[in-house]
Design a protein around this motif. Sequence first.
Motif, PDB file in Angstrom:
ATOM      1  N   VAL A   1      -2.367  41.471  13.832  1.00  0.00           N
ATOM      2  CA  VAL A   1      -3.631  42.174  14.017  1.00  0.00           C
ATOM      3  C   VAL A   1      -4.650  41.295  14.728  1.00  0.00           C
ATOM      4  O   VAL A   1      -5.331  41.733  15.665  1.00  0.00           O
ATOM      5  CB  VAL A   1      -4.182  42.651  12.649  1.00  0.00           C
ATOM      6  CG1 VAL A   1      -5.611  43.142  12.786  1.00  0.00           C
ATOM      7  CG2 VAL A   1      -3.300  43.756  12.085  1.00  0.00           C
ATOM      8  N   LEU A   2      -4.776  40.055  14.294  1.00  0.00           N
ATOM      9  CA  LEU A   2      -5.771  39.160  14.881  1.00  0.00           C
ATOM     10  C   LEU A   2      -5.396  38.755  16.302  1.00  0.00           C
ATOM     11  O   LEU A   2      -6.268  38.516  17.143  1.00  0.00           O
ATOM     12  CB  LEU A   2      -5.942  37.924  14.003  1.00  0.00           C
ATOM     13  CG  LEU A   2      -6.546  38.188  12.624  1.00  0.00           C
ATOM     14  CD1 LEU A   2      -6.512  36.927  11.773  1.00  0.00           C
ATOM     15  CD2 LEU A   2      -7.975  38.713  12.743  1.00  0.00           C
ATOM     16  N   GLN A   3      -4.105  38.675  16.565  1.00  0.00           N
ATOM     17  CA  GLN A   3      -3.638  38.285  17.886  1.00  0.00           C
ATOM     18  C   GLN A   3      -3.704  39.434  18.879  1.00  0.00           C
ATOM     19  O   GLN A   3      -3.820  39.217  20.087  1.00  0.00           O
ATOM     20  CB  GLN A   3      -2.188  37.782  17.777  1.00  0.00           C
ATOM     21  CG  GLN A   3      -1.612  37.181  19.040  1.00  0.00           C
ATOM     22  CD  GLN A   3      -0.211  36.631  18.808  1.00  0.00           C
ATOM     23  OE1 GLN A   3       0.316  36.666  17.702  1.00  0.00           O
ATOM     24  NE2 GLN A   3       0.398  36.123  19.853  1.00  0.00           N
ATOM     25  N   ASP A   4      -3.671  40.654  18.379  1.00  0.00           N
ATOM     26  CA  ASP A   4      -3.543  41.809  19.267  1.00  0.00           C
ATOM     27  C   ASP A   4      -4.326  43.002  18.729  1.00  0.00           C
ATOM     28  O   ASP A   4      -3.755  44.019  18.332  1.00  0.00           O
ATOM     29  CB  ASP A   4      -2.054  42.156  19.416  1.00  0.00           C
ATOM     30  CG  ASP A   4      -1.768  42.978  20.659  1.00  0.00           C
ATOM     31  OD1 ASP A   4      -2.716  43.552  21.220  1.00  0.00           O
ATOM     32  OD2 ASP A   4      -0.596  43.051  21.059  1.00  0.00           O
ATOM     33  N   ALA A   5      -5.639  42.882  18.719  1.00  0.00           N
ATOM     34  CA  ALA A   5      -6.488  43.975  18.242  1.00  0.00           C
ATOM     35  C   ALA A   5      -6.285  45.274  19.022  1.00  0.00           C
ATOM     36  O   ALA A   5      -6.351  46.363  18.433  1.00  0.00           O
ATOM     37  CB  ALA A   5      -7.959  43.547  18.278  1.00  0.00           C
ATOM     38  N   PRO A   6      -6.027  45.228  20.353  1.00  0.00           N
ATOM     39  CA  PRO A   6      -5.778  46.487  21.068  1.00  0.00           C
ATOM     40  C   PRO A   6      -4.590  47.269  20.515  1.00  0.00           C
ATOM     41  O   PRO A   6      -4.573  48.509  20.587  1.00  0.00           O
ATOM     42  CB  PRO A   6      -5.521  46.024  22.504  1.00  0.00           C
ATOM     43  CG  PRO A   6      -6.296  44.756  22.634  1.00  0.00           C
ATOM     44  CD  PRO A   6      -6.130  44.092  21.297  1.00  0.00           C
ATOM     45  N   ALA A   7      -3.589  46.562  19.951  1.00  0.00           N
ATOM     46  CA  ALA A   7      -2.443  47.265  19.370  1.00  0.00           C
ATOM     47  C   ALA A   7      -2.880  48.070  18.154  1.00  0.00           C
ATOM     48  O   ALA A   7      -2.480  49.235  17.984  1.00  0.00           O
ATOM     49  CB  ALA A   7      -1.356  46.265  18.988  1.00  0.00           C
ATOM     50  N   LEU A   8      -3.705  47.490  17.300  1.00  0.00           N
ATOM     51  CA  LEU A   8      -4.208  48.232  16.143  1.00  0.00           C
ATOM     52  C   LEU A   8      -5.068  49.400  16.598  1.00  0.00           C
ATOM     53  O   LEU A   8      -4.999  50.501  16.032  1.00  0.00           O
ATOM     54  CB  LEU A   8      -5.012  47.302  15.221  1.00  0.00           C
ATOM     55  CG  LEU A   8      -5.598  47.972  13.978  1.00  0.00           C
ATOM     56  CD1 LEU A   8      -4.501  48.567  13.103  1.00  0.00           C
ATOM     57  CD2 LEU A   8      -6.436  46.975  13.170  1.00  0.00           C
TER      58      LEU A   8
END
Length: 265
Positions: free
Chosen positions: A72-79
């Motif tokens: 989540v922290l590495q890839d906020a756009p995915a969330l």
Amino acid sequence: MTFLPDPQCLPKAGDKAAAETGLAAWAEIGTRAEGTDRNDIAAFARDFAGDPAGRALLTALFGNSPYLSQCVLQDAPALKRIIEDGPDALIEDAMADAAPDRPRAESETMIALRRAKRHVALATAIADIAGAWNLNKVTQTLSRFADQAVGTALATLLWQAGNQGEVALADEDDPAAKAGLFILGLGKLGAHELNYSSDIDLIALYDAERLTYTGRQSPPQFYIRIVQGMVKILETRTRDGYVFRTDLRLRPDPGSTPVAVSAQG
């Protein structure tokens, strides 16, 4: 927001300190976002943490899973994609991005598969803990991605061998289709019952008569090298993690037989 789990369905934080640390790191997402969508991501991060249901989901992730916290922290756009369009949408994006549909450099494939693994794991886990998916869909989704990851790794190596003049590919669009190499999934993968921490059990068989080999090695040596390269792509740990631990020891007499075995005996 079209997919926002009911807070009542989510697990409580098992590690409250980790949850607080994760929420604090999430609050800084906007300052780390890059590119043209920076303001979009910053607004999403702020609004999502301010929404009770969104905060409950973040707390459940940060307070229970270091791996999902990192995702989540590495890839906020995915969330953001999961919340706005549902978990299936992100998974289909990931499968498409890492499909064996074009030649790639080995390094590019390693990056693409690790990014896809992160997206598939995150979307599947959120749908799972939210109660939106049953166990069958969870395990089949994870298994489907593993199948594709193996296929993409093989295609990359075969394209590379074709470009180097080592083999004449019978099908340039699908190099693994007629290369005489057969990868069988056993165990949980074979049953399409992978869980989040499963390794994949594989057996590699080959039929050298189906390959037009023009390199300096023998066809058996070539197949062995391709299978070893596939394992390297899947399980080497990089800064993006790994895709799957891969076990080839279920082949007959693994101590004395090569990693790729002739189907003709």
